[in-house]
Every structure is written in structure tokens, then in C-alpha cells.
Design an enzyme around this catalytic site. Structure first.
Site, PDB file in Angstrom:
ATOM      1  CD  GLU A 211      49.992  14.236  94.268  1.00 21.29           C
ATOM      2  OE1 GLU A 211      49.807  14.788  95.331  1.00 21.29           O
ATOM      3  OE2 GLU A 211      50.502  14.801  93.277  1.00 21.29           O
TER       4      GLU A 211
ATOM      5  CD  GLU B 284      47.339  20.504  91.207  1.00 23.45           C
ATOM      6  OE1 GLU B 284      47.709  20.069  90.094  1.00 23.45           O
ATOM      7  OE2 GLU B 284      47.849  20.142  92.283  1.00 23.45           O
TER       8      GLU B 284
HETATM    9  C1  BGC Z   1      47.582  17.315  95.791  1.00 25.21           C
HETATM   10  C2  BGC Z   1      46.613  18.251  96.405  1.00 25.21           C
HETATM   11  C3  BGC Z   1      46.808  18.142  97.871  1.00 25.21           C
HETATM   12  C4  BGC Z   1      48.146  18.728  98.113  1.00 25.21           C
HETATM   13  C5  BGC Z   1      48.514  18.952  99.521  1.00 25.21           C
HETATM   14  C6  BGC Z   1      48.927  17.799  96.099  1.00 25.21           C
HETATM   15  O1  BGC Z   1      49.935  17.053  95.584  1.00 25.21           O
HETATM   16  O2  BGC Z   1      47.365  17.133  94.447  1.00 25.21           O
HETATM   17  O3  BGC Z   1      45.391  18.321  95.903  1.00 25.21           O
HETATM   18  O4  BGC Z   1      45.831  18.621  98.677  1.00 25.21           O
HETATM   19  O5  BGC Z   1      49.143  18.024  97.437  1.00 25.21           O
HETATM   20  O6  BGC Z   1      49.194  20.057  99.573  1.00 25.21           O
END
Ligand code: BGC
Length: 807
Positions: free
Chosen positions: A414, A678
Site C-alpha cells: 500500500e 493500525e
Molecule cells: C489504509 C488506511 C486508509 C484506509 C481507507 C487502508 O487501506 O491503510 O489507513 O485510510 O484504507 O479506508
């Protein structure tokens, strides 16, 4: 930007438009290793100076006459390449200008231009490319100009077999580029070259680097009755076969050497989750392949029910998803070989090494920190070591996720500029460090990614991940510039983005559903990852009201009076509709009693003065009924502590801060966190790894680190005043509590430093010391006194009696 910088900027643009004849060049084939470009120019006279402008499609490094001239990393950084690409300008050091030739070599890798991270946004068959232009001035003041064209040579049989942000790096030290071909012109790219600005990515200060805290060698696994068993530990031995009892991981010159045998695995623990890469020195036979893998956690007991994916004690990489995050190095066998990658980066606490043949490796493997080179000026410490650990965790979260752009995470497939995460953390980052230009640059990415209908991308630079819009995410386009303005007093970021902000507001204003006409942005993410989620539509109303309010202020500041009237009316109408939709009998009614519902309404001013007390009481009760625990996600947590203080509930905020049960900040510390995770329960000692179905489980995700804003604003009491932004007027409003007997810290302002220190003296008496910069004025709220302080950079000391008991 200063006048001088502006002039340089304008000159560079003028220069480029006037002389833009150099071309993007590519290799005739994309097969083979990552391309190397090369050309040697003849210098007809003695050179006075030479300036080089260059960039790449992909990440590149550059050598002039065989030496590096610039130490920034991951050039040219990530911008929305469809629109613009940064151009680096470097003055060639005199020491390299000897002789009558100038040779330039550039190594290009995938960077953010090719590979998984782009998600096809720049096209599907992209080629690496390089562009460069060298201006030489001779001592007689005549000039020469050398540019990229098809006379440059290109090779794809060099040593860099792979350089990729997600997948890592493969380097074959036996290879050297030998088959040179003429480069071809590349017209794939439509982006415009612009002079780079904002902090460059660098190998950060040595003080931040980490040495190895622990080394384990093992061979295979042994059964323990769990799914995977546990690693089969071996003794560390040296090159002479003797056991090693203690090893030196620091010494540059005399490190301990450890033998790693084929079939064994070497596991290094750096003691801290960091972002960057490792530097190692090894000896072995030519052709031996070293494979390094990186991970944030280890398998605990080999039990699949805990989501372990290997034997107890081995590297856990499940959360990387598709990112291979692997470094392969093939030895040339010529004595000590020292290497660190430069075309990728890893998020890791642990590194694992295997080799295809026996090797000796120096124990002084170094964890080098790589990221945007931002000045760190925020400080904080207090009498509670757990809170200090939390502060440190937030710092590592910021360092690891400010890599050219603000990212969500640094390890999995990501690493994107998620807009929601960015806005939630922005004020904390502004207290912590010099990020004004970092955010100004990122707002360019936002503007460049903005869709025709005004929707901002969910990730900037836009990366086709989740699309566009999203309340609290797209709203970053208004909130981030506003926060920068309040914290720095800089109006430029407002001016630069104003038209774009208006387009976002229009996008939101045009949305409607079921007869409701002020609903705001899309409802993609709501209170992301909350334990108890509020209705997503409620979040979009709250953010729409908030951004309309900000736009009324911003337009007033910029003298756009018609707009001010419009946004003031819009704000009124949104709140009105919110009231009709969500308030019943003077109380918030969303069908669910969630903390975030109260927080949003209270923080964003959606309630009448009469309705506020009941909402505050409901929020208080909700937290108490939840055993003094929060239940908020990204959105709620971002405003939780500030709102509690605004509502006179600072004691409750301290209780949440000191909470150790799940969910809470200290809970993750008790589970071993050295960064912000997270999820509150990304890992628990009791149950293992979080089992979210998409395996979204990063151990370095800064959003919940927004609590640090409150450390500065409330524990230390340093608050900006939006009517005299950039701390021209400082509000000092410390709140003692949480059993703390002392706290100290500070931040930098455009006028100089603010530093605070307080101590509990005795029986509820505190001594508060503050120094504020010359030219500023502070209003200190202490007990029931308000004291005016004129800034002179000196310490001012006050005692105050409170009814707080400190045990
Ligand atoms: C990210 C988050 C982001 C989110 C949105 C994720 O995949 O890691 O931090 O804000 O998606 O929902």
C-alpha cells in the site's frame, strides 16, 4: 516561500521552457536488468562551473566522473506523474571537474513509476526513462550545454536486477554493464518537469540509526505440538568455528564476525520498528546469494490459530500481503562486501538472512533510517515512562510514514498517500516538525489528482486504489491547508489551493439523497476501524459542516467576500439539515450510542448551546459505561482528546490516556508496540495477530498517534490562536493531571521556540515555567487567573494551587 526562493523557482521554470530540448531517453528493451544510461562529454576548455538538471521515470541515482554528487535518495520522489515530475538541480562540485571530459552515469529503477504501487495509473507498459541537461560555463565565460538524446548509451545487463518499492532490490555484484546500445526517445510521459521543492528523501541523521539488539541463528524447526513448532536454535559461531558468547554490533572497524551456514537462518532484531534499509558487510564465495527478508513481528508460538505463519521465533511477514520486501545480493567473492539498497525501502523491526553457501557476516548490520528529511523540533517528556514510550512510538510512526509523501504505512503493498490519515495526523506533525512545505507539496498532488467533478482522490498522488471523495478523507483538501495556516501563519497554502478547495466544496454541495440536500461527501470509510461505528452519513454531514465553516473563514481571510457569504449560508443550511435529521428532543439520535457521534457534533459545533450539556453528559456516560475505554476509529480518535478538553472533561481524557485495557494507546504498548499500530489490537499477547479478513494489519500506521497533538496543546498547554496564527499570539492552557508529577517540552514557531516545563511541588501546587519567543504575546490560563506574557525568550515562572491530588 521567500522572495529569493520564488525567484529561483521562476528562473528554473523560465529556463526550462526556453531551453527544453533535452529528451526523455529509454532503453530499447525492457528486458534484463534495470537500465543504466551513460555518456561522456568532451570539455573543450577549462571549466568554471557546471550545473546539472535531471530526473527520471522511476527512481534514479547519478554519478559524475564516477562519483555521487548528490545524497538525496529515492529521486525524483513521488508526484502525480501524469501532471508533473520533479526535476533535481545540482551544482557539480569543483573537485569532480578535473580533466577534459565529463562522464554521467544514471541507474534507473521502478520507483513509483512502474510496478504494483502505481496500480496502472500511469499506463501498463511503462518504460524507465532518464532526462538530463548539463550547463557548463568555461573560465572564459563561454558556455556548453549537454543533453540527453539518442547518442546516450544504455545497458540492461548491469548489476541492479530489480529495484522496486514493494518488492525490494536484487543486486548482482558480479555484473557490470557491458552491452551498450543507443538509447531511444521516450514519449510515454505527459507530465511536466518542475523544480523540486519540499524536503528531499534522505538517509536520515546517524543519531536515528539502529544497531542490532539481538541475533539468533537457527536451522529448520522442531515440533512442539503446535501447527508449525518452533525454530531450532543454534549456537552463534565465528569464522573459526568457535562459539560466540558476546558480540559487538557497533564497531565500524572491529565488529564480531559470525558464520552463517547454508541451510541456517539468521534473524536480527533492531529493537525498534523502523523504516529504511540495512547496511551489511559479508564475505563469501563468488556467486553466493544472500536473501534478506524484512518483517515487523515474529511468529509467537507456531500456532496457526493465532495467525502465526511459521515456527515460533521466525519472521512473520503475513501483513506485507503481496509486497515481497526482499533484498537479494549476489556476491562477487572479492573480500569484504558492504552493501545497502537504494531503490526501495522496508518497514521492519526484524531482518532475516539466508544464503546459498556458507558466509561470514559482520554483526554490525545497521538499520539506516530513510525518509523525508524534515527538521524535528517537537519535544515532550513527563514523569510517566509509558507516556514517553507512546510519544516515541508516534515519532517513529511519523518518520516511517513521511517518505516523499505522507503514507498510511511503510511495509505492505500500500504505502499510499491516504488523505484521511494525513488530515488526522497533520496538526501533530506540525507541532513535531517543519512540515509546511512537505504538505504544500502534497497538496499539489491533491490538486493534480482532483477529478473533473471536484472530488479529491482518496490517495494522493492518485493511485487508483479506492477512487475519489470520501468524507473525512477528501476533506483533507480543506483541513490540511487550514491546519498549516493555523500552525504557521502561512497563507500561501490557502491561496495556492483556494480554487481547488472550492471545487471540492461544490462537489459536496451537489450531492443529495432521498430529499436531503446537504449530505456532504461520499460515505466510503466512516469512522474507519472503530470498535463501535457511527452511521457513515452522519460523519459526512459533520465534515461538510466543518469544511463549510473553514471555507467561510478562509474566504474571509483571502478577501473573497461573496464566497464568505455563500459558505456562511451553506454552513448554516448544513447544520440545519443535520439538526432535522439527527436531533430528536434536543438529543443526538443515530439509533446507536457512539462516542464519535457526540465528538463530531461537539467538536464541529453542530449543536445549539442548549443541546451541548446533554451531549457532553452522554459522551461522558458512554465512556464510563465502556469501562473508561474509547470505542472510536480514525475519525473519532483524531478529535477525541481535544474535544474532551473543550468540553471540560480533561480528567476523563487523562483516564483514557492511562487506560491499559483494549482499546487504548497503552494497551498496544503492553503488547510490545514500538510504533503506532493500525489497530488497537493488531497483536495481543493473549490471542495473537488480528484476524481481519483482508489482512489489513500494519504495525506502523500513524493515525492514532494524533493523540500527541494533545500532549502539546493540553499537557504542556501550548495552543495556537487562529485569529493570530503561527503563534503570533500563544494560548497557554496547561491541564495538570494523570498523576504526572512533571512534564516538559516544546515546539518551534515562525518566531522562535516555545518551551514549557511544569512540576508538582506539593499538595496540589504546581510550578509552571514557560519561555516564548520575542515579538509574541501569550495569554496564560492558570487556575482561575489569566496572565499576559510578553515574549522575550526568557523563562517566566508561575505557581498555582489546584485541588488535584498526586499520589
Ligand atoms: C489504509 C488506511 C486508509 C484506509 C481507507 C487502508 O487501506 O491503510 O489507513 O485510510 O484504507 O479506508
Amino acid at each position: 516561500m521567500t522572495k529569493r526562493l520564488l525567484a529561483t523557482f521562476a528562473m528554473a521554470i523560465a529556463y526550462f521552457s526556453a531551453t527544453h530540448s533535452q529528451e526523455w531517453i529509454s532503453a530499447p528493451t525492457q528486458d534484463g536488468s534495470m537500465p543504466v544510461f551513460h555518456k561522456t562529454f568532451h570539455l573543450s576548455k577549462k571549466v568554471k562551473s557546471a550545473v546539472l538538471h535531471s530526473s527520471a521515470l522511476g527512481v534514479y541515482t547519478l554519478q559524475i566522473n564516477g562519483s555521487e554528487i548528490d545524497y538525496s535518495e529515492l529521486k525524483p520522489g513521488w508526484t502525480d506523474y501524469r501532471k508533473e515530475i520533479f526535476l533535481q538541480t545540482m551544482t557539480v562540485p569543483k573537485s569532480l571537474l578535473k580533466g577534459d571530459s565529463l562522464s554521467i552515469t544514471a541507474q534507473i529503477s521502478n520507483g513509483w513509476w512502474i510496478g504494483g504501487i502505481t496500480r496502472g495509473v500511469y499506463g501498463n507498459n511503462n518504460r524507465h526513462a532518464f532526462i538530463c541537461d548539463i550547463d557548463v560555463t568555461y573560465t572564459d565565460n563561454t558556455k556548453d550545454r549537454f543533453i540527453t538524446d539518442t547518442s546516450w548509451q544504455c545497458a540492461t545487463d548491469g548489476s541492479l536486477l530489480l529495484g522496486d518499492i514493494y518488492n525490494g532490490e536484487t543486486y548482482d555484484a558480479r555484473r557490470k554493464p557491458t552491452h551498450w546500445h543507443n538509447a531511444i526517445i521516450n514519449t510515454d510521459n505527459k507530465g511536466v518537469l518542475i523544480p523540486e521543492f519540499g524536503p528531499q528523501v534522505k538517509i536520515r541523521d546517524r543519531k536515528l540509526w539502529k544497531t542490532v539488539a539481538d541475533i539468533t541463528v537457527y536451522e529448520g524447526s522442531i515440533a512442539t505440538g503446535t501447527t508449525y513448532g518452533k525454530i531450532n536454535n543454534q549456537q552463534l559461531i565465528g569464522p573459526d568455528g568457535h562459539w560466540i558468547k558476546t558480540f559487538n554490533t557497533y564497531s565500524e572497524k572491529h565488529p564480531t564476525w559470525i558464520r552463517l551456514k547454508r541451510g541456517q537462518t539468521f534473524l536480527l532484531d533492531f529493537g525498534q520498528n523502523i523504516v529504511g534499509w540495512i547496511r551489511f558487510t559479508a564475505r563469501g564465495n563468488r556467486g553466493t546469494e544472500l536473501t534478506w527478508r524484512f518483517g515487523e513481528m515474529l511468529n509467537y508460538n507456531g500456532d496457526a490459530a493465532r495467525l502465526d505463519k511459521g515456527p515460533a521465533g521466525s519472521l512473520w511477514t503475513y501483513n506485507l500481503r503481496h509486497a515481497k520486501a526482499t533484498l537479494r545480493y549476489i556476491m562477487n567473492g572479492e573480500g569484504n562486501e558492504t552493501y545497502h539498497p537504494r531503490y526501495t525501502y522496508f518497514g521492519f523491526r526484524y531482518a532475516e538472512l539466508t544464503a546459498t553457501d556458507d558466509i561470514d557476516i559482520a554483526a554490525n548490520v545497521t538499520g539506516m533510517i530513510v525518509g523525508s528529511d524534515i527538521e524535528e523540533w517537537g519535544t515532550f517528556s513527563c514523569s510517566n515512562p509509558d507516556i514517553n514510550q507512546l510519544y516515541s512510538n508516534v515519532w517513529w510512526g511519523q518518520r516511517g510514514n513521511f517518505v516523499s509523501i505522507p503514507t498510511d504505512c511503510p511495509q505492505r503493498d500500500e504505502r499510499l498517500g491516504w488523505t484521511g490519515d494525513t488530515q488526522i495526523f497533520s496538526t501533530t506533525a506540525l507541532y513535531n516538525s517543519d512540515v509546511k512545505d512537505f504538505y504544500r507539496k502534497w497538496m499539489r498532488d491533491m490538486r493534480n489528482g482532483q477529478r473533473d467533478d471536484g472530488a479529491y482522490p482518496c490517495t494522493a498522488p492518485a493511485a487508483n486504489m479506492w477512487g475519489y471523495g470520501g468524507s473525512a478523507w477528501g476533506d483533507a483538501g480543506i483541513i490540511v491547508p487550514w491546519n498549516v495556516y493555523v500552525m504557521t501563519g502561512n497563507t500561501q497554502i490557502l491561496t495556492e489551493n483556494y480554487e481547488s478547495m472550492k471545487r471540492w466544496m461544490k462537489h459536496c454541495a451537489e450531492a443529495s439523497e432521498d430529499g436531503w440536500t446537504h449530505i456532504g461527501a461520499e460515505t466510503d470509510f466512516g469512522d474507519w476501524l472503530a470498535y463501535k461505528e457511527v452511521e457513515k452519513r452522519y460523519v459526512s454531514y459533520a465534515y461538510f459542516a466543518h469544511t463549510a465553516d473553514l471555507m467561510a473563514k478562509i474566504s474571509r481571510l483571502l478577501g473573497k467576500n461573496d464566497d464568505t457569504a455563500y459558505y456562511t449560508a451553506l454552513h448554516h443550511n448544513i447544520v440545519d439539515e443535520f439538526q432535522r435529521r439527527y436531533i430528536t428532543n434536543s438529543e443526538i439520535n443515530t439509533g446507536k450510542d457512539t462516542q464519535t457521534a457526540y465528538l463530531l457534533a461537539l467538536h464541529f459545533g453542530l449543536l445549539t448551546p442548549k443541546q451541548r450539556p446533554a451531549a457532553i453528559e452522554s459522551l461522558r456516560q458512554n465512556i464510563i459505561n465502556n469501562s473508561y475505554r474509547l470505542s472510536t476509529g480514525f475519525v473519532g480518535t483524531g478529535i477525541l482528546m481535544e474535544t474532551l478538553t473543550e468540553c471540560g472533561l480533561t480528567d476523563l481524557a487523562y483516564r483514557l490516556l492511562l487506560q491499559r485495557e483494549n482499546p487504548s494507546w497503552l494497551y498496544s504498548i503492553d503488547q510490545g508496540a514500538t510504533t503506532i499500530w493500525e489497530r488497537w489490537d493488531s497483536y495481543t499477547k493473549a490471542d495473537g495477530f488480528n484476524k481481519h479478513e483482508w489482512n489489513m494489519n500494519s504495525f506502523n500506521h500513524y493515525s492514532y498517534g494524533a493523540v500527541v497533538q494533545w500532549f502539546y496543546s493540553t499537557i504542556l498547554g501550548i495552543r495556537p490562536d487562529e485569529s493570530a496564527p503561527g503563534f503570533a499570539h500563544i494560548i497557554l492552557a496547561p491541564h495538570f493531571g494523570g498523576g504526572l508529577t512533571w512534564a516538559k517540552g516544546g515546539t518551534m514557531t515562525p518566531h522562535g521556540r516555545i518551551d514549557v516545563e511544569w512540576h508538582h511541588l506539593d499538595n496540589g501546587t504546581y510550578c509552571y515555567t514557560v519561555s516564548i519567543p520575542k515579538g509574541t504575546i501569550a495569554t496564560l490560563h492558570l487556575g482561575n487567573r489569566s496572565i499576559e506574557i510578553k515574549g522575550n525568550g526568557k523563562k517566566h515562572k508561575y505557581n498555582v494551587k489546584t485541588n488535584i491530588t498526586v499520589r
